[in-house]
Design a protein around this motif. Sequence first.
Motif, PDB file in Angstrom:
ATOM      1  N   THR A 188      -1.492   5.416  11.925  1.00 50.44           N
ATOM      2  CA  THR A 188      -1.592   5.049  10.515  1.00 50.44           C
ATOM      3  C   THR A 188      -1.034   6.184   9.660  1.00 50.44           C
ATOM      4  OG1 THR A 188      -3.536   3.669  10.869  1.00 50.44           O
ATOM      5  CG2 THR A 188      -3.153   4.460   8.633  1.00 50.44           C
ATOM      6  N   VAL A 189      -0.162   5.836   8.722  1.00 48.44           N
ATOM      7  CA  VAL A 189       0.352   6.811   7.764  1.00 48.44           C
ATOM      8  C   VAL A 189      -0.032   6.342   6.368  1.00 48.44           C
ATOM      9  CG1 VAL A 189       2.268   7.460   9.262  1.00 48.44           C
ATOM     10  CG2 VAL A 189       2.608   5.683   7.540  1.00 48.44           C
ATOM     11  N   GLU A 208      -5.062   9.924  -3.286  1.00 49.35           N
ATOM     12  CA  GLU A 208      -3.779  10.574  -3.555  1.00 49.35           C
ATOM     13  C   GLU A 208      -2.635   9.788  -2.930  1.00 49.35           C
ATOM     14  OE1 GLU A 208      -1.510  14.905  -3.006  1.00 49.35           O
ATOM     15  OE2 GLU A 208      -3.539  14.587  -2.206  1.00 49.35           O
ATOM     16  N   HIS A 209      -2.861   9.276  -1.733  1.00 51.21           N
ATOM     17  CA  HIS A 209      -1.891   8.416  -1.051  1.00 51.21           C
ATOM     18  C   HIS A 209      -2.602   7.091  -0.755  1.00 51.21           C
ATOM     19  CE1 HIS A 209      -0.370  12.503  -0.307  1.00 51.21           C
ATOM     20  NE2 HIS A 209       0.840  11.946  -0.341  1.00 51.21           N
ATOM     21  N   PRO A 210      -2.623   6.190  -1.721  1.00 52.76           N
ATOM     22  CA  PRO A 210      -3.516   5.025  -1.639  1.00 52.76           C
ATOM     23  C   PRO A 210      -3.109   3.930  -0.659  1.00 52.76           C
ATOM     24  CG  PRO A 210      -2.233   4.969  -3.648  1.00 52.76           C
ATOM     25  CD  PRO A 210      -1.953   6.279  -3.023  1.00 52.76           C
ATOM     26  N   VAL A 211      -1.864   3.922  -0.197  1.00 56.38           N
ATOM     27  CA  VAL A 211      -1.417   2.836   0.676  1.00 56.38           C
ATOM     28  C   VAL A 211      -1.439   3.301   2.132  1.00 56.38           C
ATOM     29  CG1 VAL A 211       0.333   1.092   1.102  1.00 56.38           C
ATOM     30  CG2 VAL A 211       0.129   2.107  -1.182  1.00 56.38           C
ATOM     31  N   ALA A 212      -2.303   2.689   2.930  1.00 56.11           N
ATOM     32  CA  ALA A 212      -2.385   3.001   4.362  1.00 56.11           C
ATOM     33  C   ALA A 212      -1.683   1.899   5.146  1.00 56.11           C
ATOM     34  CB  ALA A 212      -3.842   3.115   4.801  1.00 56.11           C
ATOM     35  N   VAL A 213      -0.757   2.277   6.013  1.00 55.70           N
ATOM     36  CA  VAL A 213      -0.029   1.292   6.809  1.00 55.70           C
ATOM     37  C   VAL A 213      -0.090   1.693   8.280  1.00 55.70           C
ATOM     38  CG1 VAL A 213       1.527   0.607   4.958  1.00 55.70           C
ATOM     39  CG2 VAL A 213       2.167   2.479   6.440  1.00 55.70           C
ATOM     40  N   THR A 214      -0.220   0.703   9.130  1.00 56.03           N
ATOM     41  CA  THR A 214      -0.241   0.949  10.572  1.00 56.03           C
ATOM     42  C   THR A 214       1.148   0.698  11.135  1.00 56.03           C
ATOM     43  OG1 THR A 214      -2.561   0.271  10.701  1.00 56.03           O
ATOM     44  CG2 THR A 214      -1.308   0.332  12.761  1.00 56.03           C
ATOM     45  N   LEU A 215       1.650   1.659  11.899  1.00 59.25           N
ATOM     46  CA  LEU A 215       2.979   1.581  12.487  1.00 59.25           C
ATOM     47  C   LEU A 215       2.877   1.577  14.000  1.00 59.25           C
ATOM     48  CD1 LEU A 215       4.820   4.234  10.259  1.00 59.25           C
ATOM     49  CD2 LEU A 215       4.497   1.783   9.809  1.00 59.25           C
ATOM     50  N   THR A 227       3.210  -2.901  11.638  1.00 58.02           N
ATOM     51  CA  THR A 227       2.477  -3.894  12.434  1.00 58.02           C
ATOM     52  C   THR A 227       1.979  -5.068  11.609  1.00 58.02           C
ATOM     53  OG1 THR A 227       0.326  -2.833  12.086  1.00 58.02           O
ATOM     54  CG2 THR A 227       1.658  -2.066  13.965  1.00 58.02           C
ATOM     55  N   GLY A 228       1.883  -4.885  10.292  1.00 58.04           N
ATOM     56  CA  GLY A 228       1.328  -5.924   9.440  1.00 58.04           C
ATOM     57  C   GLY A 228       0.006  -5.543   8.812  1.00 58.04           C
ATOM     58  N   GLU A 229      -0.554  -4.419   9.227  1.00 55.15           N
ATOM     59  CA  GLU A 229      -1.832  -3.949   8.673  1.00 55.15           C
ATOM     60  C   GLU A 229      -1.568  -2.993   7.509  1.00 55.15           C
ATOM     61  OE1 GLU A 229      -4.682  -2.503  11.469  1.00 55.15           O
ATOM     62  OE2 GLU A 229      -3.928  -3.825  13.064  1.00 55.15           O
ATOM     63  N   LEU A 230      -2.083  -3.365   6.341  1.00 55.19           N
ATOM     64  CA  LEU A 230      -1.840  -2.578   5.133  1.00 55.19           C
ATOM     65  C   LEU A 230      -3.048  -2.672   4.223  1.00 55.19           C
ATOM     66  CD1 LEU A 230       1.382  -2.596   2.946  1.00 55.19           C
ATOM     67  CD2 LEU A 230      -0.828  -3.058   1.902  1.00 55.19           C
ATOM     68  N   THR A 231      -3.499  -1.545   3.700  1.00 53.15           N
ATOM     69  CA  THR A 231      -4.601  -1.538   2.737  1.00 53.15           C
ATOM     70  C   THR A 231      -4.256  -0.601   1.593  1.00 53.15           C
ATOM     71  OG1 THR A 231      -5.752   0.242   3.914  1.00 53.15           O
ATOM     72  CG2 THR A 231      -6.369  -2.028   4.470  1.00 53.15           C
ATOM     73  N   VAL A 232      -4.739  -0.933   0.400  1.00 56.61           N
ATOM     74  CA  VAL A 232      -4.524  -0.106  -0.785  1.00 56.61           C
ATOM     75  C   VAL A 232      -5.882   0.347  -1.304  1.00 56.61           C
ATOM     76  CG1 VAL A 232      -3.607   0.002  -3.129  1.00 56.61           C
ATOM     77  CG2 VAL A 232      -2.402  -1.332  -1.379  1.00 56.61           C
ATOM     78  N   THR A 233      -6.066   1.657  -1.410  1.00 52.12           N
ATOM     79  CA  THR A 233      -7.312   2.232  -1.923  1.00 52.12           C
ATOM     80  C   THR A 233      -7.003   2.984  -3.207  1.00 52.12           C
ATOM     81  OG1 THR A 233      -8.111   2.513   0.350  1.00 52.12           O
ATOM     82  CG2 THR A 233      -9.278   3.710  -1.394  1.00 52.12           C
ATOM     83  N   ARG A 267       6.870  -8.602   7.415  1.00 51.51           N
ATOM     84  CA  ARG A 267       5.432  -8.400   7.599  1.00 51.51           C
ATOM     85  C   ARG A 267       4.795  -7.791   6.356  1.00 51.51           C
ATOM     86  NH1 ARG A 267       5.580  -5.844  13.744  1.00 51.51           N
ATOM     87  NH2 ARG A 267       6.027  -7.804  14.848  1.00 51.51           N
ATOM     88  N   VAL A 268       5.585  -7.041   5.592  1.00 50.34           N
ATOM     89  CA  VAL A 268       5.043  -6.492   4.348  1.00 50.34           C
ATOM     90  C   VAL A 268       4.726  -7.631   3.386  1.00 50.34           C
ATOM     91  CG1 VAL A 268       5.466  -4.980   2.373  1.00 50.34           C
ATOM     92  CG2 VAL A 268       6.281  -4.316   4.652  1.00 50.34           C
ATOM     93  N   ARG A 269       5.620  -8.591   3.292  1.00 45.61           N
ATOM     94  CA  ARG A 269       5.365  -9.749   2.424  1.00 45.61           C
ATOM     95  C   ARG A 269       4.096 -10.476   2.857  1.00 45.61           C
ATOM     96  NH1 ARG A 269       9.578 -13.172   3.654  1.00 45.61           N
ATOM     97  NH2 ARG A 269       8.246 -14.279   5.128  1.00 45.61           N
ATOM     98  N   LYS A 270       3.953 -10.689   4.131  1.00 43.72           N
ATOM     99  CA  LYS A 270       2.767 -11.390   4.635  1.00 43.72           C
ATOM    100  C   LYS A 270       1.502 -10.584   4.365  1.00 43.72           C
ATOM    101  CE  LYS A 270       5.503 -13.680   8.224  1.00 43.72           C
ATOM    102  NZ  LYS A 270       5.850 -13.720   9.670  1.00 43.72           N
ATOM    103  N   ALA A 271       1.593  -9.269   4.478  1.00 43.91           N
ATOM    104  CA  ALA A 271       0.426  -8.427   4.226  1.00 43.91           C
ATOM    105  C   ALA A 271      -0.010  -8.496   2.768  1.00 43.91           C
ATOM    106  CB  ALA A 271       0.734  -6.982   4.612  1.00 43.91           C
ATOM    107  N   LEU A 272       0.952  -8.740   1.879  1.00 46.86           N
ATOM    108  CA  LEU A 272       0.635  -8.849   0.452  1.00 46.86           C
ATOM    109  C   LEU A 272       0.115 -10.231   0.086  1.00 46.86           C
ATOM    110  CD1 LEU A 272       3.609  -6.968  -1.276  1.00 46.86           C
ATOM    111  CD2 LEU A 272       1.421  -6.075  -0.472  1.00 46.86           C
ATOM    112  N   GLY A 273       0.256 -11.181   0.994  1.00 44.16           N
ATOM    113  CA  GLY A 273      -0.163 -12.544   0.692  1.00 44.16           C
ATOM    114  C   GLY A 273       0.817 -13.287  -0.190  1.00 44.16           C
ATOM    115  N   CYS A 274       2.040 -12.779  -0.286  1.00 46.29           N
ATOM    116  CA  CYS A 274       3.070 -13.475  -1.063  1.00 46.29           C
ATOM    117  C   CYS A 274       3.534 -14.708  -0.289  1.00 46.29           C
ATOM    118  CB  CYS A 274       4.264 -12.560  -1.317  1.00 46.29           C
ATOM    119  SG  CYS A 274       3.905 -11.120  -2.323  1.00 46.29           S
ATOM    120  N   THR A 275       3.806 -15.776  -0.994  1.00 41.64           N
ATOM    121  CA  THR A 275       4.222 -17.011  -0.343  1.00 41.64           C
ATOM    122  C   THR A 275       5.674 -17.321  -0.669  1.00 41.64           C
ATOM    123  OG1 THR A 275       3.391 -18.290  -2.234  1.00 41.64           O
ATOM    124  CG2 THR A 275       1.904 -17.978  -0.368  1.00 41.64           C
TER     125      THR A 275
END
Length: 644
Positions: free
Chosen positions: A197-198, A177-184, A167-173, A212-220
């Motif tokens: 969320t997985v 143990e599994h630090p990357v949370a992504v919404t599908l 969906t474009g929602e991604l957070t890294v904690t 959408r992964v690129r956009k979530a990372l803020g890469c231009t």
Amino acid sequence: MQFHHHGYLSTEPRVAAAAGTGTERPAELPDTMDVLIVGSGPAGVIAAAQLSQYPDVHTRIIERRPGRLELGQADGIQARSVETFQAFGFAERITAEAYRITEMNFWAPDPQNPQNIIRTSRTDDDVRGVSEFPHLIVNQARVLDYYLEAAQRGPARIEPDYGWEFTGELTVTEGAEHPVAVTLRRTAGPDEGAERTVRAKYVYGCDGAHSRVRKALGCTMKGDKALHAWGVMDVLYDTDFPDIRTKCAIQSHDGGSILLIPREGGYLIRLYVDLGTVAEDDGGQVRQTPMETVVAKANEILHPYTIEVRDVAWSSIYEVGHRLTDRFDDVLPEDRGTRTPRVFIAGDACHTHSAKAGQGMNVSMQDGFNLAWKLGQVLTGRSPASLLDTYSAERQVVAKDLIDFDREWSSLMAKKPEELGSPDEVAEYYVRTSEFPAGFMTEYADSMITREGVGQELATGYPIGKRFKSERVVRVSDANPLHLGHHARADGRWRIYAFADSAAPSAADSPLRRWAQWMLEALDSPVAVHTPTGADLDALFDIKVIYQQGHHEFEVTDAPEIFRSRSGPFQLTDYERVFATDRRDPELFDPVDIFATRGISRDGAVVVVRPDQYVAGIFPLTDTAGLAEFFRGHLLPADGATAP
């Protein structure tokens, strides 16, 4: 192909026994995983195929489509990609169904009658002999099929989870143990529209130009448009154009250009038809150009020949653009070195360009190959997480070189005849630059896995940082002539090729024999330090020897034990690691001396090749300390590691 070492096998030998996560793989997408691949394009499927060789790594690949791709956009398969197919075990099968490019012909206005086109030159496709592999044309959908088959046949039994999109929602904690949370979001099935969320240890965004992964990372994405449009279509046809089944670059007097690509199957062709310049304020209107207009334009360019389109299998209108992201992972420049990446992007998510150089799918696959084995090494405890920093560093340079090349090639294709320096400028450029589009100009810089500046003089035909260029040798055990590089498989292992000194293989003492004894017995050798306890001797390193003598001049049992390692539950000897220089009767065969053709020192040399087929370093047989230090730089001691 080697099998039976785990017991007699009467079924398809390309299907590995399920192991690790492949034995209890959840049918439904779970809540947690080691690697989540977003998108089943070229980069995603090759990553899945490679990671399937790591059964202790739980990998999932999601795809928003409800099923397999049916019509692929890309079709050009460069020789480097076919070389990669060989490593994954399907080069012969895909070559059999593909169209093979052997020549490219060039057409231009007839000086006597400029409204007509004439053939001006014919060129061999591989004029430099850069590869023994062919240049192919085959639908991208079939390429994906083959890689997904390899992923499903691997020990980890990886299959796509269709009907899921990011969906474009991604957070890294960090620290989790599994630090990357992504919404599908579900895109197909009775629960379409549902979100969940997985969590993953690593995420790989292979989700295309609108990533959408690129956009979530803020890469231009930075770059420009060429303000030039092309119509592309795969068609079934009737025509009087004589080169319809040969790749052609066709330039008309004032109607524009065509790039003609014959397709697999004998009846289909692809046409890239020049639609001319696009106004800056066009706002995408050119993309509404009807196919009837494109066909009419094609006939204008082909005059005095005509083409009647009987069916359009696929078509599109695109504007040439060249864009590149500022990074290929989630680590900002100011944070580089303070933490390692968790999220990566590949393929069109990182770099976009025209399709006419046939590079998009090919470079994307090498993106995926580059990262996947590194993820496998890190997640199985063989390498430190810092290995993952090399992905963005290596592949961004490749993408920039690609865009620079494509900008020049696409601009040249769009020029009018009067704008060219000579009538043969396009053909001359094609010949001069052939090694680049074939995929063989990639050269990785010095890093923890590429040791530049030392030892190159010992094997000048194997440039450090470039792909390992195969050559013919003879396998001693069965007298079979074969290509040395074709024996390597995409199994995550490092290749170590020991090119022997000139001493007889049976000699009791020689630099090669002392090196082999050190590798087998010394406590500081890479085999001793990095091979997991209880694993086969060849679990991490595929070690081969190539002698200067002919195969009739010695016995396979003359080779040291490290080259006749044992594997499997029955500890069977592998007799396919000892090779000789091809010295067969020159009146009957075409013998090849690999030491001469690859510039290898007669004093011997050790050539180390990465799991993705690139030369990592070259060492004298006497420099055991240097070889050990190199591997210690990116491999961890074996405690806690698990073998593939």
